[in-house]
Scaffold this motif. Structure first.
Motif, PDB file in Angstrom:
ATOM      1  N   PHE A 186     -65.311  -9.813-119.327  1.00  0.00           N
ATOM      2  CA  PHE A 186     -66.651  -9.548-118.813  1.00  0.00           C
ATOM      3  C   PHE A 186     -67.647  -9.885-119.915  1.00  0.00           C
ATOM      4  O   PHE A 186     -67.341  -9.716-121.100  1.00  0.00           O
ATOM      5  CB  PHE A 186     -66.830  -8.075-118.442  1.00  0.00           C
ATOM      6  CG  PHE A 186     -66.095  -7.619-117.206  1.00  0.00           C
ATOM      7  CD1 PHE A 186     -66.796  -7.292-116.048  1.00  0.00           C
ATOM      8  CD2 PHE A 186     -64.710  -7.485-117.213  1.00  0.00           C
ATOM      9  CE1 PHE A 186     -66.121  -6.847-114.921  1.00  0.00           C
ATOM     10  CE2 PHE A 186     -64.026  -7.040-116.089  1.00  0.00           C
ATOM     11  CZ  PHE A 186     -64.738  -6.721-114.928  1.00  0.00           C
ATOM     12  N   THR A 195     -68.491 -11.534-114.642  1.00  0.00           N
ATOM     13  CA  THR A 195     -67.068 -11.750-114.857  1.00  0.00           C
ATOM     14  C   THR A 195     -66.641 -12.948-114.015  1.00  0.00           C
ATOM     15  O   THR A 195     -67.195 -13.175-112.926  1.00  0.00           O
ATOM     16  CB  THR A 195     -66.238 -10.496-114.488  1.00  0.00           C
ATOM     17  OG1 THR A 195     -64.902 -10.634-115.001  1.00  0.00           O
ATOM     18  CG2 THR A 195     -66.163 -10.268-112.982  1.00  0.00           C
ATOM     19  N   ARG A 208     -59.599  -4.790-113.972  1.00  0.00           N
ATOM     20  CA  ARG A 208     -60.792  -5.569-113.583  1.00  0.00           C
ATOM     21  C   ARG A 208     -61.343  -5.056-112.267  1.00  0.00           C
ATOM     22  O   ARG A 208     -62.553  -4.804-112.126  1.00  0.00           O
ATOM     23  CB  ARG A 208     -60.416  -7.052-113.454  1.00  0.00           C
ATOM     24  CG  ARG A 208     -61.526  -7.947-112.900  1.00  0.00           C
ATOM     25  CD  ARG A 208     -60.978  -9.340-112.562  1.00  0.00           C
ATOM     26  NE  ARG A 208     -62.019 -10.247-112.085  1.00  0.00           N
ATOM     27  CZ  ARG A 208     -62.435 -10.307-110.812  1.00  0.00           C
ATOM     28  NH1 ARG A 208     -61.891  -9.522-109.892  1.00  0.00           N
ATOM     29  NH2 ARG A 208     -63.381 -11.173-110.461  1.00  0.00           N
ATOM     30  N   GLU A 209     -60.472  -4.914-111.277  1.00  0.00           N
ATOM     31  CA  GLU A 209     -60.878  -4.468-109.949  1.00  0.00           C
ATOM     32  C   GLU A 209     -61.511  -3.079-110.001  1.00  0.00           C
ATOM     33  O   GLU A 209     -62.572  -2.830-109.410  1.00  0.00           O
ATOM     34  CB  GLU A 209     -59.649  -4.460-109.036  1.00  0.00           C
ATOM     35  CG  GLU A 209     -59.896  -4.019-107.619  1.00  0.00           C
ATOM     36  CD  GLU A 209     -58.612  -4.095-106.803  1.00  0.00           C
ATOM     37  OE1 GLU A 209     -58.558  -4.920-105.877  1.00  0.00           O
ATOM     38  OE2 GLU A 209     -57.667  -3.319-107.093  1.00  0.00           O
ATOM     39  N   THR A 211     -62.839  -1.630-112.640  1.00  0.00           N
ATOM     40  CA  THR A 211     -64.088  -1.702-113.402  1.00  0.00           C
ATOM     41  C   THR A 211     -65.232  -2.156-112.502  1.00  0.00           C
ATOM     42  O   THR A 211     -66.338  -1.607-112.557  1.00  0.00           O
ATOM     43  CB  THR A 211     -63.932  -2.654-114.597  1.00  0.00           C
ATOM     44  OG1 THR A 211     -62.911  -2.145-115.472  1.00  0.00           O
ATOM     45  CG2 THR A 211     -65.233  -2.784-115.386  1.00  0.00           C
ATOM     46  N   LEU A 212     -64.976  -3.144-111.661  1.00  0.00           N
ATOM     47  CA  LEU A 212     -65.998  -3.591-110.710  1.00  0.00           C
ATOM     48  C   LEU A 212     -66.411  -2.449-109.785  1.00  0.00           C
ATOM     49  O   LEU A 212     -67.606  -2.232-109.530  1.00  0.00           O
ATOM     50  CB  LEU A 212     -65.464  -4.765-109.884  1.00  0.00           C
ATOM     51  CG  LEU A 212     -65.303  -6.101-110.610  1.00  0.00           C
ATOM     52  CD1 LEU A 212     -64.547  -7.098-109.733  1.00  0.00           C
ATOM     53  CD2 LEU A 212     -66.655  -6.679-111.009  1.00  0.00           C
ATOM     54  N   GLU A 213     -65.432  -1.697-109.294  1.00  0.00           N
ATOM     55  CA  GLU A 213     -65.732  -0.596-108.382  1.00  0.00           C
ATOM     56  C   GLU A 213     -66.520   0.509-109.085  1.00  0.00           C
ATOM     57  O   GLU A 213     -67.477   1.064-108.522  1.00  0.00           O
ATOM     58  CB  GLU A 213     -64.432  -0.049-107.796  1.00  0.00           C
ATOM     59  CG  GLU A 213     -63.735  -1.019-106.866  1.00  0.00           C
ATOM     60  CD  GLU A 213     -62.400  -0.505-106.355  1.00  0.00           C
ATOM     61  OE1 GLU A 213     -62.133   0.713-106.500  1.00  0.00           O
ATOM     62  OE2 GLU A 213     -61.620  -1.309-105.802  1.00  0.00           O
ATOM     63  N   CYS A 215     -68.420   0.206-111.768  1.00  0.00           N
ATOM     64  CA  CYS A 215     -69.771  -0.285-112.065  1.00  0.00           C
ATOM     65  C   CYS A 215     -70.663  -0.200-110.836  1.00  0.00           C
ATOM     66  O   CYS A 215     -71.800   0.310-110.901  1.00  0.00           O
ATOM     67  CB  CYS A 215     -69.710  -1.725-112.565  1.00  0.00           C
ATOM     68  SG  CYS A 215     -69.137  -1.903-114.266  1.00  0.00           S
ATOM     69  N   ARG A 216     -70.179  -0.681-109.723  1.00  0.00           N
ATOM     70  CA  ARG A 216     -71.003  -0.699-108.521  1.00  0.00           C
ATOM     71  C   ARG A 216     -71.283   0.712-108.009  1.00  0.00           C
ATOM     72  O   ARG A 216     -72.354   0.980-107.471  1.00  0.00           O
ATOM     73  CB  ARG A 216     -70.332  -1.576-107.470  1.00  0.00           C
ATOM     74  CG  ARG A 216     -70.442  -3.055-107.861  1.00  0.00           C
ATOM     75  CD  ARG A 216     -69.522  -3.979-107.134  1.00  0.00           C
ATOM     76  NE  ARG A 216     -69.743  -5.363-107.584  1.00  0.00           N
ATOM     77  CZ  ARG A 216     -68.877  -6.350-107.416  1.00  0.00           C
ATOM     78  NH1 ARG A 216     -67.714  -6.129-106.812  1.00  0.00           N
ATOM     79  NH2 ARG A 216     -69.146  -7.578-107.875  1.00  0.00           N
ATOM     80  N   VAL A 222     -72.807  -6.458-110.897  1.00  0.00           N
ATOM     81  CA  VAL A 222     -71.896  -7.385-111.566  1.00  0.00           C
ATOM     82  C   VAL A 222     -71.860  -8.692-110.789  1.00  0.00           C
ATOM     83  O   VAL A 222     -71.632  -8.690-109.586  1.00  0.00           O
ATOM     84  CB  VAL A 222     -70.458  -6.818-111.668  1.00  0.00           C
ATOM     85  CG1 VAL A 222     -69.598  -7.727-112.540  1.00  0.00           C
ATOM     86  CG2 VAL A 222     -70.452  -5.397-112.203  1.00  0.00           C
ATOM     87  N   GLU A 224     -70.045 -12.206-109.915  1.00  0.00           N
ATOM     88  CA  GLU A 224     -68.738 -12.871-109.951  1.00  0.00           C
ATOM     89  C   GLU A 224     -68.891 -14.354-109.638  1.00  0.00           C
ATOM     90  O   GLU A 224     -68.103 -14.924-108.891  1.00  0.00           O
ATOM     91  CB  GLU A 224     -67.779 -12.212-108.970  1.00  0.00           C
ATOM     92  CG  GLU A 224     -67.367 -10.798-109.323  1.00  0.00           C
ATOM     93  CD  GLU A 224     -66.365 -10.221-108.346  1.00  0.00           C
ATOM     94  OE1 GLU A 224     -65.163 -10.527-108.468  1.00  0.00           O
ATOM     95  OE2 GLU A 224     -66.800  -9.468-107.443  1.00  0.00           O
TER      96      GLU A 224
END
Length: 283
Positions: A186, A195, A208-209, A211-213, A215-216, A222, A224
């Motif tokens: 990232f 990312t 990764r998955e 972290t995206l969740e 963050c949102r 984020v 992509e």
């Protein structure tokens, strides 16, 4: 079994590590036909076990291997952690093709499931990375699969270490930023977190998955979208994600420090991820 003697799990049976044996005709050993998952155990419990199992099933489908059931997968880890008396650990479950004495033309037959566990090692606050000269093939047969065919990553890591770095970073055949040898990446530019998309050829990392969740869920946007390979060196801050690293800041790229080696957004995301882990063992 003596408490100090490590053991492994092979097809439902615990054996002392020193006595465990795999056939010389094993497909993973001979031709790299196998898939695996590495999980972090906290307090003796594997984290995100269901998500890791789903990814293993997908990898096995790519390779034409029979995957374990979720129950087999979970029980193997629980038994291996307990037998080795481990609380904070690195746990690996591997699915191998069967025996292929006739080479590539052989039928794999019954596969082999193995599970190992070793103590987790502390993660440094930050890591130096090096871009490697060999691209990931985002259109390759194994793109997105977590295969035991890891020689490419070993070569890349050796290159990184020879250049004073602890992780290797790949671009893809389009000269876009892709992933680390054993991590996702990232970066922050102009206050926005980016990312590489899965279409870049990167592995669909479980961390990764999540972290995206995370963050949102906390209002951190984020992107992509594809990034040029040069974007990492020009980032304001950046970090790696993986099961064992969790969220780890990138200190430098090819020997040049980032302007914010452990930046504020990296610190925030790392803190949010740790909070998430403490309250969600199987998200």
């Amino acid at each position: 079994m003596a408490s100090h003697e490590s053991c492994v799990w092979l097809n439902g049976r615990l054996e002392p590590s020193a006595q465990a044996r795999i056939s010389p005709w094993n497909a993973a050993f001979l031709v790299g036909c196998g898939a695996f998952e590495t999980l972090r155990a906290y307090g003796g419990k594997p984290f995100a076990i269901t998500r890791h199992w789903h990814r293993l099933v997908r990898s096995c489908a790519v390779l034409g291997l029979r995957p374990p059931t979720l129950e087999q997968f979970a029980n193997a880890m629980t038994e291996t952690l307990s037998a080795n008396e481990l609380q904070e650990a690195r746990v690996r479950f591997t699915v191998s093709g069967g025996e292929i004495p006739g080479g590539l033309q052989s039928n794999h037959g019954d596969g082999l499931f193995t599970c190992t566990a070793v103590p987790a090692t502390p993660t440094k606050p930050s890591e130096s990375v090096a871009m490697v000269p060999w691209p990931r093939n985002e259109r390759g047969a194994l793109a997105g699969a977590k295969s035991v065919s890891y020689a490419e990553n070993v070569v890349a890591l050796n290159h990184a270490r020879c250049n004073g770095a602890g992780e290797a970073i790949f671009s893809n055949t389009k000269d876009e930023l892709c992933e680390g040898a054993a991590s996702n990446v990232f970066l922050v530019r102009g206050g926005l977190l980016h990312t590489p998309p899965l279409s870049s050829g990167c592995l669909a990392g479980v961390t990764r998955e999540l972290t995206l969740e995370v963050c949102r869920a906390h209002g951190i946007p984020v992107s992509e979208e594809p990034l040029p390979a040069t974007a990492l060196a020009g980032a304001d801050e950046a970090f790696l994600t993986s099961s064992m690293r969790e969220v780890q800041a990138i200190a430098s790229v090819d020997g040049t420090p980032l302007s914010q080696p452990v930046g504020p957004l990296t610190r925030r995301v790392a803190g949010l991820f740790r909070e998430f882990v403490s309250s969600h063992m199987d998200p």
